[in-house]
Design an enzyme around this catalytic site. Structure first.
Site, mmCIF file in Angstrom:
data_model
loop_
_atom_site.group_PDB
_atom_site.id
_atom_site.type_symbol
_atom_site.label_atom_id
_atom_site.label_comp_id
_atom_site.label_asym_id
_atom_site.label_seq_id
_atom_site.Cartn_x
_atom_site.Cartn_y
_atom_site.Cartn_z
ATOM 1 N N ASN A 12 0.848 -1.190 0.000
ATOM 2 C CA ASN A 12 0.000 0.000 0.000
ATOM 3 C C ASN A 12 0.892 1.253 0.000
ATOM 4 O O ASN A 12 1.557 1.560 0.990
ATOM 5 C CB ASN A 12 -0.900 -0.051 1.250
ATOM 6 C CG ASN A 12 -1.858 1.114 1.339
ATOM 7 O OD1 ASN A 12 -1.523 2.227 0.954
ATOM 8 N ND2 ASN A 12 -3.038 0.858 1.856
ATOM 9 N N LYS A 15 0.365 3.883 2.826
ATOM 10 C CA LYS A 15 0.977 3.465 4.102
ATOM 11 C C LYS A 15 2.479 3.668 4.066
ATOM 12 O O LYS A 15 3.075 4.166 5.014
ATOM 13 C CB LYS A 15 0.751 1.956 4.292
ATOM 14 C CG LYS A 15 -0.457 1.554 5.037
ATOM 15 C CD LYS A 15 -0.248 0.067 5.360
ATOM 16 C CE LYS A 15 -1.507 -0.616 5.720
ATOM 17 N NZ LYS A 15 -1.277 -2.045 6.002
ATOM 18 N N ASP A 70 -0.384 -3.731 10.099
ATOM 19 C CA ASP A 70 -1.718 -4.207 9.764
ATOM 20 C C ASP A 70 -2.684 -3.310 10.518
ATOM 21 O O ASP A 70 -2.508 -3.053 11.711
ATOM 22 C CB ASP A 70 -1.933 -5.677 10.131
ATOM 23 C CG ASP A 70 -3.102 -6.238 9.327
ATOM 24 O OD1 ASP A 70 -2.954 -6.405 8.108
ATOM 25 O OD2 ASP A 70 -4.183 -6.462 9.916
ATOM 26 N N PHE A 149 -6.395 8.307 2.265
ATOM 27 C CA PHE A 149 -6.754 7.095 1.511
ATOM 28 C C PHE A 149 -7.766 6.298 2.332
ATOM 29 O O PHE A 149 -8.133 6.687 3.448
ATOM 30 C CB PHE A 149 -5.503 6.254 1.213
ATOM 31 C CG PHE A 149 -4.895 5.593 2.431
ATOM 32 C CD1 PHE A 149 -4.105 6.320 3.311
ATOM 33 C CD2 PHE A 149 -5.117 4.243 2.704
ATOM 34 C CE1 PHE A 149 -3.546 5.725 4.436
ATOM 35 C CE2 PHE A 149 -4.550 3.636 3.823
ATOM 36 C CZ PHE A 149 -3.771 4.380 4.697
ATOM 37 N N GLY A 150 -8.187 5.170 1.784
ATOM 38 C CA GLY A 150 -9.054 4.251 2.517
ATOM 39 C C GLY A 150 -10.288 4.953 3.101
ATOM 40 O O GLY A 150 -11.052 5.600 2.375
ATOM 41 N N TYR A 151 -10.468 4.845 4.399
ATOM 42 C CA TYR A 151 -11.649 5.392 5.074
ATOM 43 C C TYR A 151 -11.440 6.829 5.579
ATOM 44 O O TYR A 151 -12.274 7.349 6.315
ATOM 45 C CB TYR A 151 -12.020 4.495 6.260
ATOM 46 C CG TYR A 151 -12.402 3.080 5.878
ATOM 47 C CD1 TYR A 151 -13.725 2.750 5.563
ATOM 48 C CD2 TYR A 151 -11.455 2.064 5.819
ATOM 49 C CE1 TYR A 151 -14.080 1.455 5.200
ATOM 50 C CE2 TYR A 151 -11.790 0.758 5.459
ATOM 51 C CZ TYR A 151 -13.100 0.466 5.149
ATOM 52 O OH TYR A 151 -13.451 -0.813 4.797
ATOM 53 N N ASP A 152 -10.317 7.462 5.226
ATOM 54 C CA ASP A 152 -9.972 8.772 5.803
ATOM 55 C C ASP A 152 -11.084 9.812 5.671
ATOM 56 O O ASP A 152 -11.341 10.563 6.614
ATOM 57 C CB ASP A 152 -8.693 9.320 5.147
ATOM 58 C CG ASP A 152 -7.432 8.756 5.791
ATOM 59 O OD1 ASP A 152 -7.523 8.205 6.902
ATOM 60 O OD2 ASP A 152 -6.363 8.875 5.178
ATOM 61 N N LYS A 172 -2.236 14.590 10.142
ATOM 62 C CA LYS A 172 -2.616 13.192 10.394
ATOM 63 C C LYS A 172 -1.471 12.436 11.059
ATOM 64 O O LYS A 172 -1.684 11.663 12.001
ATOM 65 C CB LYS A 172 -3.025 12.517 9.071
ATOM 66 C CG LYS A 172 -3.464 11.069 9.273
ATOM 67 C CD LYS A 172 -3.826 10.352 7.984
ATOM 68 C CE LYS A 172 -4.040 8.870 8.253
ATOM 69 N NZ LYS A 172 -4.223 8.067 7.048
ATOM 70 N N ARG A 178 -1.240 4.909 13.189
ATOM 71 C CA ARG A 178 0.051 4.440 12.666
ATOM 72 C C ARG A 178 1.205 5.166 13.363
ATOM 73 O O ARG A 178 2.199 4.541 13.749
ATOM 74 C CB ARG A 178 0.066 4.696 11.148
ATOM 75 C CG ARG A 178 1.211 4.047 10.401
ATOM 76 C CD ARG A 178 0.888 3.904 8.924
ATOM 77 N NE ARG A 178 -0.200 2.962 8.708
ATOM 78 C CZ ARG A 178 -1.430 3.311 8.317
ATOM 79 N NH1 ARG A 178 -1.721 4.552 8.046
ATOM 80 N NH2 ARG A 178 -2.359 2.390 8.183
#
Ligand code: ITT
Length: 189
Positions: A12, A15, A70, A149-152, A172, A178
């Site tokens: 990713n 990430k 993860d 990205f993703g659910y941000d 962030k 993370r």
């Protein structure tokens, strides 16, 4: 002093970017740069187990320390889902995942949620060090902001008082799950 070389066991790119921005005291290389283009079977039932599986596989393949993250979104009204299934929630990618989550929460009174991250650093001699972190918030009613990205863009971050989609990468990376997991890891090294 020469920096220790660590392979980041992630496919990713978002990430990778975040980990690289936060973890500046190591020389990080991507598994793609090492020539790895395959899939790693993430069949663990916790974030920690899956981080271990990914880091161990890459460390053993290349005989170098490897670090894996993860992570996922855990929603109280859905009993912690999508959790470890966050990337595969709808079977159709990030946009479809967000749409399914909003649909499943349509009638929910409580929209409390948190992002969680587990990091595993696996050394070729079998030594492991873990870091864990969480970031508290709520699921918004619609996509808000275009960053990340993703659910941000559907996650309202309590610390920042805005969505991760509205936050800059710098903002962030100061409060994220993370960031906290990587700080926890660094404290244990
Ligand atoms: P790798 O396993 O190759 O690292 P992945 O995207 O498959 O990449 P995960 O299995 O850990 O990673 O799944 C995490 C999913 O959780 C990710 O695809 C996003 O949908 C979501 N997620 C995790 N951290 C996030 C963040 O900071 N912002 C938005 N969504 C996040």
């Amino acid at each position: 002093m020469e920096k220790i070389k660590i392979i980041v066991a992630s496919g990713n790119a978002h990430k990778m970017q975040e980990i690289g921005d936060i973890l500046t005291d190591f020389e990080l290389v991507s598994m793609k740069d090492m020539g790895f283009d395959g899939e790693i079977d993430e069949n663990g039932s916790t974030f920690k187990e899956n981080a271990y599986i990914k880091a161990k596989f890459i460390a053993e393949t290349y005989n170098l320390p490897a670090l894996a993250d993860d992570s996922g979104l855990c929603v109280d009204a859905l009993g912690g889902a999508p959790g470890v299934y966050s990337a595969r929630y709808s079977g159709g990618g990030d946009k479809a995942n967000r749409a399914l989550l909003l649909k499943n929460l349509a009638d929910a009174k409580d929209r409390t949620a948190r992002f969680k991250s587990a990091i595993c650093l696996y050394f070729p001699d079998g030594k492991t060090v873990y870091g864990e972190g969480a970031c508290e918030g709520k699921i918004l009613f619609e996509e808000t902001g275009a960053n990340g990205f993703g659910y941000d863009c559907i996650f309202y971050c309590n610390d920042l008082k805005k969505s991760f989609g509205e936050a800059t990468a710098e903002e962030k990376n100061k409060v994220s799950h993370r960031f906290r997991a990587l700080c926890d890891l660094k404290n244990k090294l």
